[in-house]
Design an enzyme around this catalytic site. Structure first.
Site, mmCIF file in Angstrom:
data_model
loop_
_atom_site.group_PDB
_atom_site.id
_atom_site.type_symbol
_atom_site.label_atom_id
_atom_site.label_comp_id
_atom_site.label_asym_id
_atom_site.label_seq_id
_atom_site.Cartn_x
_atom_site.Cartn_y
_atom_site.Cartn_z
ATOM 1 C CE LYS A 135 -4.058 1.968 2.146
ATOM 2 N NZ LYS A 135 -4.933 1.901 3.332
ATOM 3 N NE ARG A 205 -3.892 -3.150 2.380
ATOM 4 C CZ ARG A 205 -4.939 -2.630 2.275
ATOM 5 N NH1 ARG A 205 -5.664 -1.750 3.188
ATOM 6 N NH2 ARG A 205 -5.533 -2.472 1.007
ATOM 7 C CG ASP A 293 -14.750 1.615 -1.430
ATOM 8 O OD1 ASP A 293 -15.645 1.980 -1.106
ATOM 9 O OD2 ASP A 293 -13.711 2.159 -1.371
HETATM 10 P P1 AMP Z 1 -10.538 4.699 0.715
HETATM 11 O O1 AMP Z 1 -11.813 5.495 1.146
HETATM 12 O O2 AMP Z 1 -9.401 5.188 1.327
HETATM 13 O O3 AMP Z 1 -10.636 3.272 0.817
HETATM 14 O O4 AMP Z 1 -10.234 5.183 -0.729
HETATM 15 C C1 AMP Z 1 -11.388 5.117 -1.783
HETATM 16 C C2 AMP Z 1 -10.541 5.479 -3.200
HETATM 17 O O5 AMP Z 1 -9.540 6.309 -3.282
HETATM 18 C C3 AMP Z 1 -9.875 3.913 -3.154
HETATM 19 O O6 AMP Z 1 -9.939 3.574 -4.812
HETATM 20 C C4 AMP Z 1 -8.495 4.318 -2.978
HETATM 21 O O7 AMP Z 1 -7.508 3.555 -3.911
HETATM 22 C C5 AMP Z 1 -8.288 5.814 -3.552
HETATM 23 N N1 AMP Z 1 -7.433 6.561 -3.021
HETATM 24 C C6 AMP Z 1 -7.157 6.994 -1.635
HETATM 25 N N2 AMP Z 1 -6.042 7.567 -1.753
HETATM 26 C C7 AMP Z 1 -5.310 7.659 -2.714
HETATM 27 C C8 AMP Z 1 -3.854 7.997 -3.413
HETATM 28 N N3 AMP Z 1 -2.962 8.864 -2.429
HETATM 29 N N4 AMP Z 1 -3.677 7.879 -4.575
HETATM 30 C C9 AMP Z 1 -4.617 7.341 -5.319
HETATM 31 N N5 AMP Z 1 -5.787 6.743 -4.821
HETATM 32 C C10 AMP Z 1 -6.086 6.816 -3.722
HETATM 33 MG MG MG Z 2 -10.631 1.303 0.475
#
Ligand code: AMP
Ligand code: MG
Length: 549
Positions: A135, A205, A293
């Protein structure tokens, strides 16, 4: 940014890559690592971005042993290089998963692994299959507006909390390693127009599967039932092999899993999700972003972002500043949200079935499964051999009220309740009776909190008197389910502050402490078995967390 190169046939750590997911589900045909909509595919092959000067901050000895790595291998240069994404060998098959999801109740379309790249799946010495996922390893086709990177503060939080949860007995993805990449990353922590450089980090992870509810949701929204069917078949035959039907059991003329197997599979996901919610409520964990998700198909805690631990008992508390107005993901609402998410999941699966009634039945079982699990858990933590509705429903309800009369630390209250003198409860003064749990209160108890708590303890003591267990057995039972040490938000923050200054001992010390959360560990009591200090009440990272990570 340079991509890591593949020029070795096999990895130098002797890991046995099996890569079942990438060899059994459809791959994105486009090789370019460009942000885009990916159709008809479960994943995209993508190479991790190389990092400048990776340093191993911490690792989990249990996870290393599980995947078959010796302490010497963990200490090797190859380990840091591989688990930072700098050394990709030909036996790996790095990929990012394609999925969608509902965010805060709204369908968000394609999301996917925007900053997670799995190196592949390995077979462990015990014959288990585990996916190793980095990650913070750089952009993928799913990165949307993000950079694909992760910062040290959120990576320390993910690493420590994964392992803390495991040792608490809560189903979770695991964390093998935490590395500083040596690169700086810009982050606007509060989305207030003040971006600042932070240390970049990568967590490796580990889980049998990183599939989420959202992994199944995306395909039917695109009328792509073929890919949905393939993914469901794959998931049931690999991760739910005990439910899979094969050969003569298959419905005539079809290689697919039968409706019966699919319904059994959904039933199991409903059950494991309900069990997970019971665990979260028991230990006081608030996920903070229960989007579809972020719910694992295996009932694991997954995606540690702006999560938090309940300190003062407050069912309305949410750690996530992004959720502050609606409080959708507040502590007390987590079981309802899990149910809502299961409904979305079942809606995604429904097009595969001739008759959706059994699917509806499966979802309808959630409420009873959660209630039964919660009652059994509460009975256990209060020292009863089993749940008795006539007395206990009322006792549990009252406890929820008592804990809110004055600010009360939930963890300390439950841990210390076992020390109350049950036999002397009828004759003791209120003050003497509540003395063991008094340290759970922030300041002097407000109003009639002391008297009401004493009254509740007397009722509880009467209930205990009906039990046949010895006092020692009862107290031991209570201490097995009421942890002494949890990853309080400010504890992680103290370790993060030190790590940002290059001192990683705070992370290792907390990992060591949290590997034995139910043990007394008297040498750590004064430092870590304590209420939230005043400085942490309003400090960023302790009481307020954003999704920026
Ligand atoms: P989360 O709410 O953290 O599960 O993230 C929601 C979406 O945003 C997922 O598809 C993650 O992979 C994407 N995401 C979160 N942070 C980043 C980042 N720094 N760069 C690219 N994608 C991100
Ligand atoms: Mg997520």
């Amino acid at each position: 940014m340079a991509l890591s190169e593949t020029n070795e046939a096999t990895n130098p750590l002797g890991l046995v890559f099996t890569n079942r997911f990438t060899s059994s589900t459809p791959a994105d045909p486009m090789p370019a690592n460009q942000r885009r909509q990916v159709h008809g595919s479960c994943f995209s092959r993508v190479t991790p971005t190389a990092t400048t000067a990776p340093v191993l901050i911490a690792h989990s000895p249990e996870v290393a042993a599980m995947v078959g790595l010796s302490p010497e291998q963990v200490a090797s240069e190859a380990f840091v290089d591989i688990f930072n994404g700098n050394r990709v060998t030909a036996d790996m098959d790095p990929f990012a998963m394609c999925y969608g999801g509902h965010q805060f109740g709204n369908w968000a379309g394609q999301l996917g692994d925007g900053r997670a790249i799995a190196l592949g799946e390995v077979r462990t010495p015990d014959g288990e299959h585990l996916t190793l996922q980095l990650k913070g390893s750089g952009p993928t086709p799913y990165s949307r507006g993000g950079d694909g990177l992760a910062v040290l503060r959120s990576s320390v939080r993910e690493f420590l909390c994964s392992e803390a949860m495991f040792h608490l007995g809560v189903p979770t993805t695991r964390a093998l390693s935490l590395t500083d990449t040596g690169d700086m990353v810009m982050r606007d922590m509060f989305y207030d127009g003040n971006p600042a450089p932070e240390h970049g980090a990568v967590v490796c992870r580990v889980a049998p599967s990183f599939l989420r509810f959202g992994s199944f949701q995306l395909f039917p929204t695109r009328d792509d039932l073929d890919t949905l069917r393939t993914l469901v078949d794959f998931t049931i035959t690999t991760d739910f092999a005990h439910l899979a039907e094969s050969g003569e059991n298959h419905q005539s003329g079809s290689d697919h899993q039968s409706d019966r197997a699919i319904v059994a599979w959904v039933n199991e996901i409903v059950r494991t999700t309900a069990e997970l919610m019971v665990h979260w409520m028991r230990v006081g964990f608030v996920h903070g972003v229960m989007n579809t998700d972020n719910l694992s198909i295996l009932g694991l805690t997954i995606d540690y972002g702006p999560y938090g631990w309940l300190e003062g008992f407050d069912p309305d508390w949410t750690p996530n500043t992004t959720d502050a107005s609606g409080r959708r993901y507040r502590y007390g609402n987590q079981p309802s949200v899990a149910h809502w998410n299961l409904v979305q999941f079942a809606n995604a699966i429904a097009p595969l079935l001739d008759d959706v009634a059994p699917l509806q039945d499966a979802i309808d079982r959630f409420g009873q499964l959660f209630t039964d699990g919660w009652n059994a858990m509460m009975a256990e933590r209060l020292g009863f051999a089993s749940f008795h509705g006539e007395t206990d429903n009322d006792l549990f309800g009252e406890l929820g009220r008592i804990l809110q009369l004055t600010e009360t630390d939930m963890t300390i209250f439950h841990r210390r309740l076992g020390d109350v003198d049950v036999d002397g409860a009828a004759t003791a003064t209120d003050a003497d009776l509540v003395a063991p749990i008094a340290e759970a209160w922030y300041g002097e108890p407000k109003g009639d909190a002391l008297a009401e708590t004493a009254r509740w303890i007397r009722r509880w003591a009467q209930r205990i008197a009906q039990e046949t267990q010895s006092t020692e057995e009862r107290v031991a039972q209570m201490k097995r389910v009421n942890p002494k040490y949890v990853l309080r938000n400010w504890m992680a923050q103290l370790a993060i502050d030190r790590a940002n200054d290059g001192d990683y001992a705070g992370v290792s010390d907390l990992l060591d402490l949290l590997r034995f959360p139910y043990d007394e560990q008297p040498e750590h009591e004064a430092e870590w078995f304590v209420k939230r200090p005043e400085w942490a009440r309003e400090r960023a990272g302790c009481s307020m967390l954003s999704c920026s990570s």
